[in-house]
Design a protein around this motif. Structure first.
Motif, PDB file in Angstrom:
ATOM      1  N   GLN B   7      36.761  21.679   7.641  1.00 26.00           N
ATOM      2  CA  GLN B   7      37.427  21.051   8.781  1.00 26.00           C
ATOM      3  C   GLN B   7      36.745  21.412  10.092  1.00 26.00           C
ATOM      4  O   GLN B   7      36.494  20.567  10.939  1.00 26.00           O
ATOM      5  CB  GLN B   7      38.903  21.485   8.832  1.00 26.00           C
ATOM      6  N   ARG B   8      36.476  22.701  10.234  1.00 22.59           N
ATOM      7  CA  ARG B   8      35.917  23.139  11.525  1.00 22.59           C
ATOM      8  C   ARG B   8      34.572  22.507  11.821  1.00 22.59           C
ATOM      9  O   ARG B   8      34.178  22.373  12.970  1.00 22.59           O
ATOM     10  CB  ARG B   8      35.810  24.665  11.565  1.00 22.59           C
ATOM     11  N   THR B   9      33.837  22.156  10.764  1.00 21.09           N
ATOM     12  CA  THR B   9      32.546  21.515  10.976  1.00 21.09           C
ATOM     13  C   THR B   9      32.717  20.236  11.788  1.00 21.09           C
ATOM     14  O   THR B   9      32.015  20.014  12.784  1.00 21.09           O
ATOM     15  CB  THR B   9      31.908  21.161   9.617  1.00 21.09           C
ATOM     16  N   LEU B  10      33.667  19.412  11.368  1.00 18.43           N
ATOM     17  CA  LEU B  10      33.916  18.167  12.091  1.00 18.43           C
ATOM     18  C   LEU B  10      34.396  18.446  13.511  1.00 18.43           C
ATOM     19  O   LEU B  10      33.962  17.800  14.467  1.00 18.43           O
ATOM     20  CB  LEU B  10      34.964  17.355  11.335  1.00 18.43           C
ATOM     21  N   LYS B  11      35.260  19.453  13.614  1.00 20.28           N
ATOM     22  CA  LYS B  11      35.788  19.789  14.943  1.00 20.28           C
ATOM     23  C   LYS B  11      34.678  20.233  15.879  1.00 20.28           C
ATOM     24  O   LYS B  11      34.591  19.811  17.028  1.00 20.28           O
ATOM     25  CB  LYS B  11      36.820  20.919  14.806  1.00 20.28           C
ATOM     26  N   THR B  12      33.833  21.137  15.374  1.00 25.85           N
ATOM     27  CA  THR B  12      32.748  21.655  16.209  1.00 25.85           C
ATOM     28  C   THR B  12      31.805  20.546  16.632  1.00 25.85           C
ATOM     29  O   THR B  12      31.420  20.441  17.789  1.00 25.85           O
ATOM     30  CB  THR B  12      31.959  22.733  15.442  1.00 25.85           C
ATOM     31  N   ARG B  13      31.463  19.696  15.673  1.00 30.49           N
ATOM     32  CA  ARG B  13      30.559  18.585  16.011  1.00 30.49           C
ATOM     33  C   ARG B  13      31.166  17.701  17.081  1.00 30.49           C
ATOM     34  O   ARG B  13      30.489  17.306  18.034  1.00 30.49           O
ATOM     35  CB  ARG B  13      30.252  17.763  14.754  1.00 30.49           C
TER      36      ARG B  13
END
Lengths: 192, 192
Positions: B7-13
Motif C-alpha cells: 500500500q505504502r508504495t502507491l502512497k509514496t509514489r
DNA sequence: CATCTAAATTGACCGTGGTCAATATTGGAG
DNA sequence: CTCCAATATTGACCACGGTCAATTTAGATG
C-alpha cells in the motif's frame, strides 16, 4: 586601450581542445569529463570555464567541426541525380550523427540555436547543410511547385526523423538508408 | 511467491508525483529539483530513485501525461478538412511543447524511445499522435499516392521542425502557425 | 628596466543528480 | 500472535559540472 589576445590564451585553448579530442578518441563523447580534460591539459578547472561557457559549448565546437568535415566530403561530390544517390551521399554524415545517442542529443539541442540566441558551430552546419542540399536540388528532376529552400528544409526534417527512429526500439528494424529514401521520395517526388 | 505491491508504495509514489506537480505549477519544469520534491513529499532522497530511474523518468511521466491530455482534446475535435484547420488543431499541443525550452528538450530525448529500449510515456504519445493524424487523413482531399501512416510520420517530422525553429534566433520571425501550414501544404498537397 | 593594468589562471567551494549498505516496515505463513 | 523474508525507506556519501574571489602573468608605456 584594448590589449590583444595573449599568446597563452591560444595555447591554453589548443591544449584544452587537444586534450578533449584525445579523451573522445579513446572513450567516446559521452565519457568525456571536464576534470579529465583539464588534468590532461595541465590547467585548473576554472580555466576550462574561462574558455568555454560550459561543457556543452565545447561539445558544440568539437561536434560542429566534425560535421563540417563530413560536409566538405559531401560538397566534393557531384550533385546526386536520384533519391537513392542523395540518401547515399548523406549516409556518412548520418552515421557520425548516430555514433552515440549522446552525440545526437547534443546535435538536436544545438541544431536550431542555443537558447541564448547566438548561433553556435552546430547550428552553422545545419545552415550549411541546407545550402548544399538546395544547390543539389537546383537542376534536378524533382518537384518544382515549391522553392528549393523549402525542399531542403524538408530534407533536414526527414533526416532528423529518420535518425530519431534509429534510436527507437519500435522502429529500428528498417534500415535507416531505406527509411530515408522512402521519406525523400514522398517529399521530393510526389505522384499526385 | 510474489508479494503484491505494498500500500505504502502507491502512497509514496502519489506523494512524489503530487509534490513534483506542485513545484512545477509554481516554478516551471526546469526549476524542479529532486531535493525540493522529496522535501515536500516528506521522504528521503533515496526513495525518489527507488520509484523513478532518474529525474528524466519523472519528467517523462509528467510531460507524457500532459501531452495525453492535449491529445484527448485533439481527439474530441472533428477531423480537420483543411491544412489550416489541421495546423490550428495542433496548436494547443505545440504551445505546451514549447512552453519551456527544457520541456521541448525532454520531449525530443524521449520521442523515439529511451536509449535503454523500453518505451516511455512520451514515446507512447508520439505513437498516439501519429494514430490520430492517420485517422484524420483517412477521408481527406489530400494526396493519395502514399499511405496515410507515412503522411502522419511526415506531419510529425514537420511539427518537430517547426518547433525547433521557434527556438532558433535566425528563424523565429515567422509565426509557428504559418510555418507549419507551409510545411503541411507542401507535404500533404503537392501540386506537381 | 621598472611599473602598472587588463587579462588569464587558480583551486577551494557549491549545487544537484544519483548510489548503496544499513535499517525499518509490510503482510503472509504457521 | 509471532516469525520471517521480501520489499520499501533512509541518509551519508560520491561524481561531476560550474562559480568566483584571490592571485599570477602578459605586455604596453614611459
Amino acid at each position: 586601450m584594448v590589449k590583444a589576445v595573449q599568446q597563452r590564451t591560444l595555447k591554453t585553448r589548443a591544449k584544452l581542445l587537444d586534450a578533449a579530442q584525445a579523451v573522445i578518441s579513446e572513450s567516446g563523447y559521452e565519457a568525456m569529463r571536464v576534470e579529465e580534460v583539464v588534468l590532461r591539459a595541465g590547467v585548473a578547472k576554472g580555466t576550462f570555464f574561462a574558455h568555454f561557457k560550459d561543457k556543452d559549448a565545447l561539445m558544440d565546437q568539437l561536434i560542429g567541426a566534425e560535421i563540417d568535415r563530413y560536409l566538405d566530403g559531401i560538397e566534393a561530390l557531384p550533385a546526386p541525380k536520384t533519391i537513392s544517390e542523395m540518401s547515399e551521399a548523406m549516409m556518412p554524415l548520418i552515421t557520425f550523427m548516430t555514433c552515440e545517442r549522446y552525440v545526437f542529443d547534443v546535435i538536436l539541442r544545438h541544431s536550431g540555436a542555443a537558447a541564448n540566441a547566438d548561433i553556435g558551430p552546430i547550428a552553422m552546419t545545419f545552415g550549411r547543410h541546407a545550402e548544399v542540399v538546395t544547390k543539389w536540388l537546383w537542376d534536378q528532376p524533382f518537384r518544382k511547385d515549391i522553392p528549393a529552400e523549402l525542399q531542403a528544409e524538408g530534407v533536414q526534417a526527414f533526416m532528423v526523423q529518420a535518425i530519431s527512429l534509429m534510436f527507437c526500439s519500435l522502429h529500428n528494424s528498417i534500415a535507416p538508408h531505406e527509411r530515408l529514401e522512402t521519406y525523400l521520395t514522398a517529399w521530393l517526388m510526389p505522384a499526385t
